[in-house]
Enzyme design. Structure first.
Site, PDB file in Angstrom:
ATOM      1  N   GLU A  80     -24.116 -38.943  28.213  1.00 27.06           N
ATOM      2  CA  GLU A  80     -24.651 -37.919  29.120  1.00 27.06           C
ATOM      3  C   GLU A  80     -25.577 -36.945  28.397  1.00 27.06           C
ATOM      4  OE1 GLU A  80     -24.468 -38.047  32.269  1.00 27.06           O
ATOM      5  OE2 GLU A  80     -22.736 -39.291  32.732  1.00 27.06           O
ATOM      6  N   ARG A  84     -29.493 -36.929  29.674  1.00 27.72           N
ATOM      7  CA  ARG A  84     -29.903 -35.719  30.390  1.00 27.72           C
ATOM      8  C   ARG A  84     -30.651 -34.746  29.480  1.00 27.72           C
ATOM      9  NH1 ARG A  84     -25.531 -34.617  35.226  1.00 27.72           N
ATOM     10  NH2 ARG A  84     -24.309 -36.515  34.925  1.00 27.72           N
ATOM     11  N   ASP A 224     -24.261 -50.879  34.045  1.00 29.51           N
ATOM     12  CA  ASP A 224     -25.604 -50.714  34.613  1.00 29.51           C
ATOM     13  C   ASP A 224     -26.769 -50.522  33.648  1.00 29.51           C
ATOM     14  OD1 ASP A 224     -24.677 -48.142  33.985  1.00 29.51           O
ATOM     15  OD2 ASP A 224     -24.745 -47.386  36.032  1.00 29.51           O
ATOM     16  N   GLU A 358     -29.824 -43.891  43.018  1.00 28.76           N
ATOM     17  CA  GLU A 358     -30.154 -45.292  42.698  1.00 28.76           C
ATOM     18  C   GLU A 358     -30.873 -46.029  43.823  1.00 28.76           C
ATOM     19  OE1 GLU A 358     -27.316 -43.676  40.007  1.00 28.76           O
ATOM     20  OE2 GLU A 358     -27.104 -43.910  42.184  1.00 28.76           O
TER      21      GLU A 358
END
Length: 458
Positions: A80, A84, A224, A358
């Site tokens: 993360e 980000r 993913d 998404e």
């Protein structure tokens, strides 16, 4: 206008916290980012800039200059923080040339390096951003990083260690220090060496032994962005990283062979695989795959190209159906194909929508690659649904059940709503030369990074 509304309310009620809680009009810190603050600021920088919200961009930049503190303690998610914070700062630097973004990205990047101190070089999922202190040795390899408690038996997660490459290559490029690129490349030989069941990549790998911990395969959460970064690493290398491209092609072939299914009602979906048994569900997170497959199709051989464009269109259509079949016209967190219902959530725990990007991400790629007007129409349906069901007095909030038109709000304006959802919707209606796919690659938080024509490779 939606971006300005989301930002203005964050600024008014939660500036410096990680996210806005729009119902209670206060800030939320959470535990994902260690002691880091201002996740929404860093995530929003490039979107504000691209949308030419100049005053708001200056407010965000000023916060980064004056208040963004990197001398913090606390356990943070390597993944993360990378997608980000590092991604947001790098994109802001490449778009504006402002040195403050570059220096913060490099300083933060250095704090992530101890996560790679494992026997295999595959990083653990959690890093303590504070300085190393021998009194706090949590593992025999590093006092700074260990694995998420819920990850199977101290293993590293495929989508986490596989989603560092784009950002870390740019950290090496900007610093002249190859260590970032080297660390981010350690997983490739390990993954090439380990046996893949049916050519598939399970979601959990031990950073100690380099072996799979169990055989759960998914293109949704946990898996993913590993696949996304294989393709994008090749694109970012100006198509020189042929090993990444081969891994992507082989993985996609295995996914198509074993996981891609067609429902009785004719909807193409990607199932999950648990030790050889298929679970006929698709998560919202897996809906990025339509856009990924379309992006990869552009670069497949002629005979395969149309096949992949068609597959991408079918998956994107299925994800659209998950929205169209709900009362709010927003899609659930996961939807199933195992009972009579198709493309709908069957469990109460999967009916929520947390402002995820998404599905609109795939609309944006499909639009850019086909210019079929239905993708803009579908995007506009999402805009209307967000305005109707997620906009509250002081920002945007996720909802707990997409199947009721009087939804309960979850009181959270996720930072990725500003980084991704609104950016992809905006780009869907822009000309193709705004962040052209020929020049930019989006990281998995929608932060644009330039294609590397000079090619810094470890």
């Amino acid at each position: 206008q939606m971006m300005k509304f989301a930002w203005d309310n964050y600024k008014q009620y939660a500036l410096g916290k990680n996210e806005l809680r729009p119902l209670t009009k206060n800030g939320h810190i959470g535990n994902m980012f260690g002691g880091l603050r201002g996740a929404t600021v860093v995530d929003a920088l490039d979107t504000l800039y691209i949308m030419e919200l100049e005053e708001e961009f200056q407010e965000a930049k000023k916060w980064v200059e004056k208040s963004f503190d990197l001398n913090v303690n606390g356990e943070a998610s390597l993944f993360e923080v990378n997608i980000r914070y590092i991604g947001g700062l790098l994109a802001a630097y490449y778009l504006t040339g402002e040195e403050v973004f570059k220096s913060k990205a490099l300083e933060l990047g250095e704090k992530l390096l101890p996560a790679f101190n494992t026997p295999t070089g595959i990083p653990r999922g959690v890093i303590n951003l504070g300085r190393q202190d021998t009194r706090f040795l949590f593992s025999p390899y590093s006092g700074m990083s260990w694995s998420w408690g819920w990850a199977s038996a101290g293993s590293s997660i495929l989508a986490e260690f596989g989603t560092l490459h784009l950002e870390f290559l740019h950290l090496s490029e900007l610093s002249g220090n190859p260590v970032f690129a080297e660390k981010a490349s350690t997983s490739q030989p390990v993954l090439n060496r380990v046996e893949k069941p049916q050519g598939l990549y399970p979601n959990f790998l031990s950073p100690v032994t380099g072996n799979w911990v169990q055989h759960h395969v998914s293109i949704g959460g946990l898996g993913d962005s590993f696949y996304e970064y294989l393709l994008k690493s090749w694109l970012m290398s100006d198509k020189k990283d042929s090993e990444a491209k081969k891994m992507y092609d082989d993985a996609l072939e295995a996914i198509e062979k074993h996981l891609v299914k067609k429902s009785a009602g004719g909807l193409t979906y990607i199932a999950e695989w648990r030790g050889g048994i298929l679970d006929h569900k698709m998560g919202h997170l897996a809906c990025f795959s339509g856009g990924m497959i379309a992006l990869g199709a552009e670069h497949a051989g002629e005979e395969r190209k149309q096949h992949y464009v068609d597959l991408a269109a079918e998956i994107t259509n299925t994800c659209h159906e998950s929205y169209a079949r709900s009362d709010t016209k927003l899609g659930p967190e996961a939807f199933r194909f195992d009972t009579g219902t198709e493309a709908m959530a069957t469990r109460l725990s999967e009916r929520y929508y947390i402002l995820r990007p998404e599905v609109v991400e795939s609309y944006m790629y499909m639009w850019r690659l086909t210019h079929d007007p239905k993708y803009r129409q579908w995007g506009w349906e999402v805009v209307k649904a967000l305005e109707k069901h997620c906009r509250v007095e002081a920002g945007f909030s996720g909802i707990r059940d997409v199947y009721t038109t009087t939804p309960t709000h979850d009181n959270m304006q996720q930072s990725f709503f500003l980084a991704e959802t609104l950016k992809y919707l905006y780009l869907l209606f822009c000309e193709d030369d705004v962040l052209s796919l020929d020049d930019w690659v989006f990281n998995t938080e929608a932060h644009p990074l330039p294609i590397n024509r000079t090619n810094f490779k470890a």
